[in-house]
Design a protein around this motif. Structure first.
Motif, PDB file in Angstrom:
ATOM      1  N   ILE A 594       0.861  -1.194   0.000  1.00 27.70           N
ATOM      2  CA  ILE A 594       0.000   0.000   0.000  1.00 27.70           C
ATOM      3  C   ILE A 594       0.890   1.233   0.000  1.00 27.70           C
ATOM      4  O   ILE A 594       1.855   1.318   0.773  1.00 27.70           O
ATOM      5  CB  ILE A 594      -0.932   0.015   1.239  1.00 27.70           C
ATOM      6  CG1 ILE A 594      -1.807  -1.247   1.249  1.00 27.70           C
ATOM      7  CG2 ILE A 594      -1.809   1.253   1.240  1.00 27.70           C
ATOM      8  CD1 ILE A 594      -2.635  -1.399   2.502  1.00 27.70           C
ATOM      9  N   GLU A 595       0.570   2.181  -0.840  1.00 29.01           N
ATOM     10  CA  GLU A 595       1.373   3.390  -0.941  1.00 29.01           C
ATOM     11  C   GLU A 595       1.274   4.227   0.334  1.00 29.01           C
ATOM     12  O   GLU A 595       0.295   4.158   1.069  1.00 29.01           O
ATOM     13  CB  GLU A 595       0.926   4.218  -2.141  1.00 29.01           C
ATOM     14  CG  GLU A 595       1.164   3.504  -3.468  1.00 29.01           C
ATOM     15  CD  GLU A 595       0.684   4.338  -4.649  1.00 29.01           C
ATOM     16  OE1 GLU A 595       0.116   5.421  -4.397  1.00 29.01           O
ATOM     17  OE2 GLU A 595       0.873   3.888  -5.789  1.00 29.01           O
ATOM     18  N   ASP A 597       0.837   7.453   1.002  1.00 29.30           N
ATOM     19  CA  ASP A 597      -0.240   8.423   1.209  1.00 29.30           C
ATOM     20  C   ASP A 597      -1.570   7.740   1.508  1.00 29.30           C
ATOM     21  O   ASP A 597      -2.424   8.295   2.199  1.00 29.30           O
ATOM     22  CB  ASP A 597      -0.380   9.319  -0.022  1.00 29.30           C
ATOM     23  CG  ASP A 597      -0.643   8.518  -1.285  1.00 29.30           C
ATOM     24  OD1 ASP A 597      -0.193   7.364  -1.348  1.00 29.30           O
ATOM     25  OD2 ASP A 597      -1.297   9.040  -2.201  1.00 29.30           O
ATOM     26  N   ILE A 598      -1.756   6.511   1.012  1.00 34.07           N
ATOM     27  CA  ILE A 598      -3.008   5.791   1.264  1.00 34.07           C
ATOM     28  C   ILE A 598      -3.005   5.182   2.665  1.00 34.07           C
ATOM     29  O   ILE A 598      -4.061   5.034   3.292  1.00 34.07           O
ATOM     30  CB  ILE A 598      -3.222   4.704   0.193  1.00 34.07           C
ATOM     31  CG1 ILE A 598      -3.281   5.360  -1.186  1.00 34.07           C
ATOM     32  CG2 ILE A 598      -4.477   3.900   0.450  1.00 34.07           C
ATOM     33  CD1 ILE A 598      -3.440   4.372  -2.324  1.00 34.07           C
ATOM     34  N   GLN A 599      -1.817   4.838   3.193  1.00 38.23           N
ATOM     35  CA  GLN A 599      -1.741   4.231   4.522  1.00 38.23           C
ATOM     36  C   GLN A 599      -2.329   5.140   5.588  1.00 38.23           C
ATOM     37  O   GLN A 599      -2.882   4.679   6.591  1.00 38.23           O
ATOM     38  CB  GLN A 599      -0.276   3.916   4.857  1.00 38.23           C
ATOM     39  CG  GLN A 599       0.337   2.821   3.996  1.00 38.23           C
ATOM     40  CD  GLN A 599       1.766   2.522   4.393  1.00 38.23           C
ATOM     41  OE1 GLN A 599       2.156   2.679   5.554  1.00 38.23           O
ATOM     42  NE2 GLN A 599       2.572   2.095   3.438  1.00 38.23           N
ATOM     43  N   ARG A 601      -4.917   6.992   5.483  1.00 34.32           N
ATOM     44  CA  ARG A 601      -6.383   7.061   5.525  1.00 34.32           C
ATOM     45  C   ARG A 601      -7.034   5.711   5.271  1.00 34.32           C
ATOM     46  O   ARG A 601      -8.247   5.643   5.032  1.00 34.32           O
ATOM     47  CB  ARG A 601      -6.885   8.072   4.488  1.00 34.32           C
ATOM     48  CG  ARG A 601      -6.496   7.765   3.057  1.00 34.32           C
ATOM     49  CD  ARG A 601      -7.073   8.811   2.099  1.00 34.32           C
ATOM     50  NE  ARG A 601      -6.946   8.436   0.707  1.00 34.32           N
ATOM     51  CZ  ARG A 601      -5.898   8.667  -0.052  1.00 34.32           C
ATOM     52  NH1 ARG A 601      -4.844   9.293   0.477  1.00 34.32           N
ATOM     53  NH2 ARG A 601      -5.860   8.288  -1.320  1.00 34.32           N
ATOM     54  N   ILE A 602      -6.253   4.626   5.340  1.00 36.07           N
ATOM     55  CA  ILE A 602      -6.773   3.313   4.978  1.00 36.07           C
ATOM     56  C   ILE A 602      -7.846   2.832   5.945  1.00 36.07           C
ATOM     57  O   ILE A 602      -8.697   2.007   5.588  1.00 36.07           O
ATOM     58  CB  ILE A 602      -5.618   2.284   4.896  1.00 36.07           C
ATOM     59  CG1 ILE A 602      -6.061   1.024   4.167  1.00 36.07           C
ATOM     60  CG2 ILE A 602      -5.090   1.959   6.288  1.00 36.07           C
ATOM     61  CD1 ILE A 602      -6.365   1.220   2.727  1.00 36.07           C
ATOM     62  N   GLU A 607     -12.925   3.833   2.430  1.00 34.90           N
ATOM     63  CA  GLU A 607     -11.602   4.050   1.848  1.00 34.90           C
ATOM     64  C   GLU A 607     -11.021   2.717   1.435  1.00 34.90           C
ATOM     65  O   GLU A 607     -11.039   1.758   2.197  1.00 34.90           O
ATOM     66  CB  GLU A 607     -10.671   4.746   2.857  1.00 34.90           C
ATOM     67  CG  GLU A 607      -9.354   5.189   2.255  1.00 34.90           C
ATOM     68  CD  GLU A 607      -9.544   6.272   1.214  1.00 34.90           C
ATOM     69  OE1 GLU A 607      -8.928   6.157   0.140  1.00 34.90           O
ATOM     70  OE2 GLU A 607     -10.317   7.212   1.479  1.00 34.90           O
ATOM     71  N   ALA A 609      -7.608   0.835  -0.908  1.00 35.24           N
ATOM     72  CA  ALA A 609      -6.281   1.087  -1.465  1.00 35.24           C
ATOM     73  C   ALA A 609      -6.384   1.563  -2.901  1.00 35.24           C
ATOM     74  O   ALA A 609      -5.596   2.352  -3.364  1.00 35.24           O
ATOM     75  CB  ALA A 609      -5.420  -0.176  -1.383  1.00 35.24           C
ATOM     76  N   ASP A 610      -7.368   1.063  -3.615  1.00 36.26           N
ATOM     77  CA  ASP A 610      -7.605   1.510  -4.985  1.00 36.26           C
ATOM     78  C   ASP A 610      -9.092   1.417  -5.256  1.00 36.26           C
ATOM     79  O   ASP A 610      -9.641   0.331  -5.375  1.00 36.26           O
ATOM     80  CB  ASP A 610      -6.816   0.634  -5.965  1.00 36.26           C
ATOM     81  CG  ASP A 610      -6.981   1.119  -7.403  1.00 36.26           C
ATOM     82  OD1 ASP A 610      -7.608   2.165  -7.584  1.00 36.26           O
ATOM     83  OD2 ASP A 610      -6.473   0.448  -8.307  1.00 36.26           O
ATOM     84  N   SER A 611      -9.731   2.574  -5.321  1.00 34.79           N
ATOM     85  CA  SER A 611     -11.179   2.598  -5.551  1.00 34.79           C
ATOM     86  C   SER A 611     -11.522   2.818  -7.004  1.00 34.79           C
ATOM     87  O   SER A 611     -12.665   3.044  -7.339  1.00 34.79           O
ATOM     88  CB  SER A 611     -11.816   3.713  -4.705  1.00 34.79           C
ATOM     89  OG  SER A 611     -11.258   4.955  -5.050  1.00 34.79           O
ATOM     90  N   SER A 615      -9.469  -1.559  -9.269  1.00 31.49           N
ATOM     91  CA  SER A 615      -9.335  -2.005  -7.890  1.00 31.49           C
ATOM     92  C   SER A 615      -9.504  -3.516  -7.809  1.00 31.49           C
ATOM     93  O   SER A 615     -10.187  -4.134  -8.604  1.00 31.49           O
ATOM     94  CB  SER A 615     -10.386  -1.321  -7.008  1.00 31.49           C
ATOM     95  OG  SER A 615     -11.675  -1.660  -7.445  1.00 31.49           O
TER      96      SER A 615
END
Length: 1024
Positions: A594-595, A597-599, A601-602, A607, A609-611, A615
């Protein structure tokens, strides 16, 4: 009534603008009066008598009147002597041009003035020489005091820019002689001094100079403060075009201040007068350009900018290019353009601002003040630019304009803040409403869902059911889908309860090892056939934890399911350890990671990881959020450690119980009612998987000429579609990803691809684009299944290369009809007309057409003979290119070669000896070729082989004859290319020629190329 209110409002606005303009005008005149210098005593016959004036202190005057002028004479020069017969009297300030017989470059002369004053003791005086002569020298009583530039070496191009300079000297007698000798190198403005020379005591002159220069510097410092404000906004992440335009406007406003009035910048930068004048014009125009751009960006939310502002913008840009590229004399000759832009543009802007203000937006009145200030500044600048005194800079118009703009900006900011607060309150209400809606929807959906599942379970429970075995399989599949939907509805209800703090836990002592082992068994059916291993490494002797068993199962389920979604191959490991009376349980996978910046707000609701459409796995994005809330309710914490490309580790903590370890044996997860339903589900699913495999194996025995490839990342969806189409005579293959589908397309032939859009790693859109790189829209149709039903999604589907789409949930009758239609399109497609249209459209390229026209225009008046040849060749080329004979399947070789010769004639005239042509053509051939085939290959050789090579090269057109074939070869010694490497982009003409040769003669193009040596393209034509 309404009309009266509008008229009253407009009258008020115009009244405000008028009053503000009057106030600005009064302020300007007050400033001019403050900085004005007394007229003093006028000189007569080259002498000014100041003996009746106290010149010892606080004395300053203009040296006006009759100065002695010696045209074409340098009085103090070594080789010059005073020539009284040349002396005239010039009434200063005025241009000296009328005193010269002929105006020429570098006209020179000398001014002489005798000052009579009452002498008591030697005293320091100052004299300000205004802009005019450059270079020049100042002598007082025969002594060189100073000057600007060098009279001996400076010429028209190297002379410095003229600017006001103050010189200080001592007068120790009653009579003093002032001589100013110089050269007027700038022949485009008035010669001599057109502004007053100021004379006064040291104190008064220093005070005046310091005040004016300090005013200019203070204005620049204020502007730089605004610039710092912009930099801070950009630094904190505010991104806006208006900020960039405002910053550029501030920078060039500072430059305009520094190059005007006292011209402070030239004290430190030694610009010659040519580039100094260009900088002057450039800074004012580009400042106006950025002001227009800034204003458009600022008010576009209130009103669409009028087209006249676009005209002003383009005019400014064009004039800026003209200033940079053109000689200085052209700039002076077109000075009216500068004046027009600088006067008319502010008026247009002010009118536009008035229109915006009339619409009544809050804070917009500050823009009205800005426009009025800019218009006033431009107007007075144009009227008084040649009549201002040295060291007399007026600062207020620009300061007021920038300050008003900033005030408008702040007003908008505070308005936005208030609107944001109001929207925040409204949004919170919407969120509460949404939560209620989700809860109600979940309850409402649960009732019909459970009703359908109950009916299905009843049918399966009948021991003596008359239903066929195949229908039982369908009912089991229906139950699987229903259970999955039930879990999603449970997540929605749990989320609402967690937000409302109504969820209650029922903690008890739980053996983590046993529970994790039981939960992991549930996911074995998901891992069946996938290269993923689920490993349990939790110690059996780990102390029991205090937790709600149902919720702990939910936490494990969500974390393991999440790991499976994002892991293609490798391991998923569940581990635990005891640290300070807390058990830390971790779920580690070897997935995509997981990137960063996504960590952050995961763990937020909805939310993922890829919406996006690529995805993995789908879902509502609630699992991790629910895990976070449930762990927090247990008094623990959950954390994430992840590396992109290597995997992720979710770790959560739970408190241990105070019971003894021997009580652990009493806790047997297999006997717990909370998990029994999952174990039962596991058994039924495992059995059902085997049954589905058997059913699939039976149904794939159906053979047909029509083969369909179904692509979906969900095995259940694949089975549903396969079952839906199993009643038709199709051979069906399935793929779980876009990459797998592409691999199957490389090795097999299919008549139709049915693809989901939202798939991991490669969406259906991307898959369609890659398929279209190999297959045309009729060679392999694509049918999209999509739950995305917005107009833009459907449009994007067709732009990606789809032939058709079916919305989810689908009607099987509609699906079968569309599939049947697309398969028939594939099987009955005729490509001949499309190919003919393609090659006809691709022949004359627009850039070749316009380049040839440009060449004809450039030869006009330079080489008319070559121009006529080029016109004739181009006429022949166009006539033959648009000849209807080109629609025929073949044309005589002479006809084709005539077109080639016309094309080569055009290119040889354009590029000269860079293109050499060699012909090796037998005589009297009876040969027909596809139209525009040889010409296409010749054009390809020139454009991609010869012209990219420095110095050009040779093109050889050769036709050889054997017993069965004519072989046509086009060779060049150009740049070549590595034909062992697949080309990303192939010429349309080559592809089209290849297709027509294959269609007509079952022949193909043969391409041989060596980097740096050239390329040969050949093809055979069979004899009749």
């Amino acid at each position: 009534m309404m009309k009266k209110k509008i008229l009253s409002k407009n009258s008020t606005i115009f009244l405000i603008a008028g009053i503000f303009f009057c106030l600005l005008t009064l302020l300007r005149f007050a400033w001019l009066d403050l900085t004005n210098v007394p007229e003093g005593i006028s000189a007569k016959q080259g002498t000014v008598d100041l003996r009746a004036v106290d010149t010892s202190y606080d004395f300053k005057t203009k040296l006006q009147g009759e100065w002695a002028l010696y045209p074409d004479t340098l009085l103090v020069s070594e080789k010059s002597s005073v020539q009284d017969e040349k002396k005239v009297f010039s009434n200063q300030p005025e241009s000296w041009n009328k005193y010269f017989k002929e105006l020429s470059n570098g006209q020179y002369g000398s001014y002489r003035l005798t000052i009579l004053k009452q002498h008591n003791a030697p005293q320091m005086y100052g004299m300000t020489i205004p802009e005019g002569l450059a270079p020049y020298e100042l002598y007082v009583n025969g002594q060189l005091i100073g000057g600007l530039g060098n009279l001996k070496s400076d010429n028209e191009r190297t002379a410095p820019i003229s600017r006001p300079i103050t010189y200080y000297f001592t007068l120790d007698s009653n009579e003093s002689e002032i001589i100013i000798q110089g050269v007027q190198t700038n022949r485009y403005s008035q010669g001599g001094f057109t502004k007053e020379v100021i004379f006064g005591d040291l104190h008064s002159m220093e005070k005046s100079k310091f005040f004016s220069i300090a005013t200019q510097i203070a204005v620049c410092l204020v502007f730089l403060f605004y610039l710092l404000f912009v930099v801070l906004l950009v630094g904190i992440g505010v991104q806006s075009k208006s900020l960039i335009y405002f910053a550029m406007m501030i920078i060039f406003t500072c430059i305009t201040v520094l190059v005007s009035s006292n011209k402070i910048i030239y004290m430190y930068l030694p610009f010659n007068w040519v580039w100094a004048n260009k900088l002057f014009y450039f800074s004012y125009i580009i400042n106006m350009l950025f002001f227009v751009l800034f204003l458009r960006e600022l008010v576009k939310e209130y009103s669409k900018p009028p087209k006249i502002l676009n005209v002003v913008t383009m005019l400014c840009i064009a004039y800026l290019v003209f200033i940079i590229l053109s000689p200085i004399e052209y700039i002076f000759k077109t000075k009216i353009i500068f004046t027009t832009i600088f006067i008319v543009s502010p008026i247009i802007i002010t009118v536009f601002i008035l229109y915006i203000v009339i619409k009544g937006q809050k804070g917009i009145v500050f823009l009205l003040l800005t426009g009025t200030a800019v218009a006033g500044n431009s107007l007075f600048f144009s009227l008084r630019q040649n009549s201002t005194l040295p060291y007399s800079h007026y600062p207020f118009d620009l300061l007021i304009a920038i300050t008003a703009l900033s005030a408008y900006w702040f007003t908008r900011y505070f308005q936005s803040t208030l609107q944001t607060e109001e929207l925040s309150v409204k949004l919170q209400k919407e969120i509460d409403t949404k939560d209620d809606f989700l809860a109600n929807t979940s309850h409402e959906l649960r009732n019909p869902l459970h009703g359908m599942m109950s009916i299905a379970q009843t049918l399966l429970a009948k021991q003596n059911s008359d239903l066929p075995e195949k229908n039982n399989d369908y009912i089991k599949l229906l139950l699987t889908i229903g259970n999955h939907m039930t879990y999603m509805l449970d997540d929605l209800l749990d989320l609402v309860q967690l937000k409302e703090k109504t969820l209650r836990l029922h903690p008890k002592a739980i053996n983590v090892h046993n529970l994790a082992s039981g939960v992991s068994n549930i996911f074995l059916f998901m891992l069946k056939g996938r290269p993923i291993e689920l490993i349990i490494k939790i110690p059996k002797d780990l102390p029991p934890v205090l937790a709600d068993e149902t919720r702990l199962i939910q936490i494990f389920t969500n974390l393991i399911h999440n790991a499976i979604k994002f892991t293609e191959k490798g391991t998923i490991t569940i581990d635990a350890e005891l640290i300070d009376k807390k058990v830390y349980i971790s779920v580690t996978d070897t997935g995509i990671g997981i990137e960063k910046d996504i960590q952050e707000r995961i763990f937020e609701p909805y939310e993922q990881a890829d919406s996006s459409m690529t995805s993995i796995g789908g879902g509502l994005g609630l699992g991790l959020s629910i895990c976070h809330e449930l762990v927090a309710l247990h008094g623990g914490k959950i954390s994430l450690a992840s590396t992109v490309g290597k995997g992720s580790t979710f770790t959560f903590s739970l408190p241990i119980t105070n019971e003894q370890a021997d009580n652990n044996t009493k806790i047997n997860i297999d006997n717990d009612a909370s998990l029994s339903k999952y174990v039962s589900l596991l058994n039924s699913l495992s059995k059902f998987e085997d049954e589905i495999a058997a059913v699939t194996e039976k149904e794939t025995l159906v053979t047909s000429h029509s083969r369909i490839l179904i692509v979906d990342d969900d095995a259940v969806n694949l089975q549903v579609l396969a079952n839906a189409l199993s009643t038709e005579a199709y051979d069906i293959e399935t793929a779980l990803s876009g990459s797998e589908a592409l691999e199957m397309l490389q090795n097999n032939s299919f008549d139709l691809v049915i693809s989901d859009i939202m798939m991991p790693h490669m969406s259906g859109y991307e898959l369609a684009k890659k398929i279209r790189e190999q297959f045309s829209i009729s060679e392999l149709p694509i049918l999209f299944l999509t739950a995305r039903q917005q107009r833009v999604d459907i449009q994007l589907a067709f732009l990606s290369g789809a032939n058709d789409y079916v919305k989810k949930p689908m009607e099987y009758v509609e699906l079968k009809s569309r599939v049947h239609a697309l398969v028939r399109v594939k099987q009955s497609s005729e490509e001949r007309l499309r190919i003919e249209a393609a090659w006809l459209q691709a022949q004359i390229q627009p850039h070749f057409f316009f380049n040839t026209l440009n060449s004809i225009i450039s030869l006009h008046g330079v080489d008319n003979e070559q121009m006529e040849k080029l016109l004739l060749a181009f006429s022949d080329y166009l006539q033959m290119s648009f000849d209807f004979q080109n629609v025929d399947l073949t044309v005589p070789i002479d006809y084709e070669l005539k077109l080639v010769r016309s094309y080569l004639a055009i290119e040889q005239i354009r590029f000269g000896d860079r293109i050499l042509v060699n012909w090796d053509i037998p005589m009297n051939m009876e040969l027909s070729v596809p139209p525009l085939s040889i010409q296409t290959l010749v054009e390809n050789a020139i454009q991609h082989g010869i012209l990219p090579k420095r110095g050009g090269g040779n093109v050889t057109i050769r036709i050889t004859e054997t017993e069965r074939y004519f072989t046509i070869a086009i060779s060049d010694d150009g740049v070549g290319f590595d034909n062992t490497t697949p080309q990303k982009k192939t010429s349309v003409g080559l592809v089209n020629t290849h297709q027509r040769l294959k269609q007509l003669f079952n022949a193909e193009l043969t391409i041989k190329s060596v980097v740096g040596q050239g390329t040969t393209i050949s093809f055979p034509i069979p004899k009749k």
